[in-house]
Design an enzyme around this catalytic site. Structure first.
Site, PDB file in Angstrom:
ATOM      1  N   LYS A  61       0.830  -1.200   0.000  1.00 37.84           N
ATOM      2  CA  LYS A  61       0.000   0.000   0.000  1.00 37.84           C
ATOM      3  C   LYS A  61       0.868   1.255   0.000  1.00 37.84           C
ATOM      4  CE  LYS A  61      -4.024   1.693   2.668  1.00 37.84           C
ATOM      5  NZ  LYS A  61      -4.918   1.335   3.800  1.00 37.84           N
ATOM      6  N   SER A 137      -9.713   1.425   2.893  1.00 35.82           N
ATOM      7  CA  SER A 137      -8.863   2.351   2.167  1.00 35.82           C
ATOM      8  C   SER A 137      -7.806   1.661   1.301  1.00 35.82           C
ATOM      9  CB  SER A 137      -8.159   3.284   3.157  1.00 35.82           C
ATOM     10  OG  SER A 137      -7.280   2.554   4.008  1.00 35.82           O
ATOM     11  N   SER A 161     -10.136  -1.464   6.511  1.00 33.40           N
ATOM     12  CA  SER A 161      -9.494  -1.138   5.238  1.00 33.40           C
ATOM     13  C   SER A 161      -8.792  -2.287   4.537  1.00 33.40           C
ATOM     14  CB  SER A 161      -8.498   0.010   5.436  1.00 33.40           C
ATOM     15  OG  SER A 161      -9.187   1.199   5.727  1.00 33.40           O
TER      16      SER A 161
END
Length: 429
Positions: A61, A137, A161
């Site tokens: 990420k 997210s 997330s």
């Protein structure tokens, strides 16, 4: 069996072909990934292995530090930030385990949304339907595994997330107990709630990545038999506003587990959820701590924030230190109460998300619709972070669009949860 380099080149070819429209990845590591792939192939030829992640194509990420480059965390503001001095510990551990890190994946700005829309880097289309949201997210993480441009993706989970994009993209996503994996070198959203977890096609792959990131020796999972499992279902607040297709998929999953010999009982937790809601009435814990993280930045650079992210940060900015401390103490007591409540069960199950992925276009232009969808998308997962549980989302079978079956277990029982999930996994295909 194809070489690691061949698998990597297939992924890079796909990504390079769509470079002008790329929204799943924010950065690719062509040369380092090729070097890591060649090293993995050389070890394989010599009969050597660094473990289950050796030669596995992994994405990370866009909030993890990589030495020599700024950490953007999905923002435009941090493009001018100083480059990271060293890799985040989880990145270093993945490299030592032989993982081939192909690139950084897109995300909601500063990890503060369960939808996955990003106005700065574009919004990755859902792996099952590009017109729909990816979930956030860890948006690019979920899509990259779902579309096959990474074999394992590393995300963070502060309110869902990892589990939300896993649910919406039809893959497995694991949230460990907070503190199991070091968060140093990951741009924070909430110090109390942040955790780092993997997304993959299988529970076994998630377990291997989790072990490496936690600094443990990876071991094969002993799948727990489903027969005799004590499975609780918390019907009530977490089952309202559930989309029909998700409800149908959940009941089908329960039927399969029951047919395999699991003992399924209703197990209420609404009183504890209500107590936590009362404790966070002034502002969510994540908003209070995010306001502290962004204290020197969110007003001077307000125009450069995603407006929906800025609104949530501002909500936490006015909470006093005394109120924050009272909240943390109340939360500590409620965590202990939830631990006692879940003790009679092997696992608690519910839909990971109340809905499947909504269309991107419907939420990008309408802030009120975005906020409503975001609250509902986060509802079933966030309480697991607030009560510091460990959780995993498994794809539910036979749905027209993906949605996940979420398993939750007591604080610190991470390995046991993965063993339960591994036992259930074959029944849900």
């Amino acid at each position: 069996m194809p070489s690691v380099r061949d698998r990597l080149e297939s992924v890079l070819s796909r990504l390079d072909a769509r470079a002008a429209e790329e929204r799943v990845f924010t950065k690719l590591y062509h040369a380092p990934a090729r070097a890591a792939a060649d090293a993995a192939d050389a070890r394989r030829a010599a009969g050597l292995s660094l473990g289950p992640l050796d030669g596995v194509i992994v994405s990370i990420k866009d909030l993890f530090d990589v030495q020599g480059e700024p950490t953007l965390a999905g923002s435009a503001i941090l493009r001018e930030a100083a480059p990271a001095e060293r890799d985040a510990p989880v990145v270093a551990r993945l490299r030592r385990a032989g993982a081939v890190i192909v690139g950084k994946t897109n995300m909601s700005e500063f990890a503060f949304s369960g939808i996955g829309i990003n106005p700065h880097h574009g919004t990755p289309g859902n792996a099952a339907d590009p017109a729909r949201v990816p979930g956030g997210s860890s948006s690019g993480a979920g899509v990259s595994v779902g579309e096959g441009t990474s074999e394992i993706a590393i995300g963070t989970d502060t309110g869902g997330s990892v589990r939300i994009p896993a649910s919406l993209n039809g893959v497995v996503g694991f949230k460990p107990t907070t503190g199991r994996v070091p968060t140093e070198g990951a741009y924070p959203l909430s110090w109390s709630l942040d955790s780092i977890g993997p997304l993959a096609r299988s529970v076994a792959e998630c377990a291997a990545a989790d072990a490496v990131m936690a600094g443990l020796e990876p071991q094969a999972l002993d799948a727990m038999p489903v027969a005799g499992l004590r499975i609780g279902v918390p019907r009530g607040l977490l089952f309202t506003e559930t989309e029909d297709v998700v409800a149908q998929g959940f009941e089908e999953a329960l039927s399969r587990l029951s047919a395999a010999g699991a003992r399924i009982v209703e197990h209420g937790i609404d009183d504890l959820l209500a107590a936590m809601n009362d404790a966070t009435a002034a502002a969510p814990l994540v908003a209070i701590e995010a306001a502290a993280v962004h204290a020197d930045m969110h007003e001077p650079h307000a125009a450069r924030y995603d407006r929906n992210v800025l609104a949530r940060i501002r909500r936490g900015a006015g909470v006093s230190a005394a109120a924050y401390l009272r909240l943390t103490e109340t939360r500590r007591r409620l965590i202990a109460a939830m631990d006692r409540r879940l003790a009679p069960l092997d696992v608690l199950v519910l839909p990971a998300t109340a809905t499947t992925a909504p269309p991107i276009a419907a939420l990008e232009a309408d802030d009120e619709a975005f906020m409503r969808a975001n609250l509902l998308m986060l509802r079933n997962t966030t309480w697991g972070n607030l009560f510091d549980l460990t959780g995993v989302s498994l794809p539910m079978p036979g749905l027209p669009r993906p949605a996940g079956l979420m398993l939750m277990k007591r604080n610190g029982h991470d390995r046991a949860l993965l063993e339960v999930a591994a036992g259930m996994e074959p029944l849900l295909v």
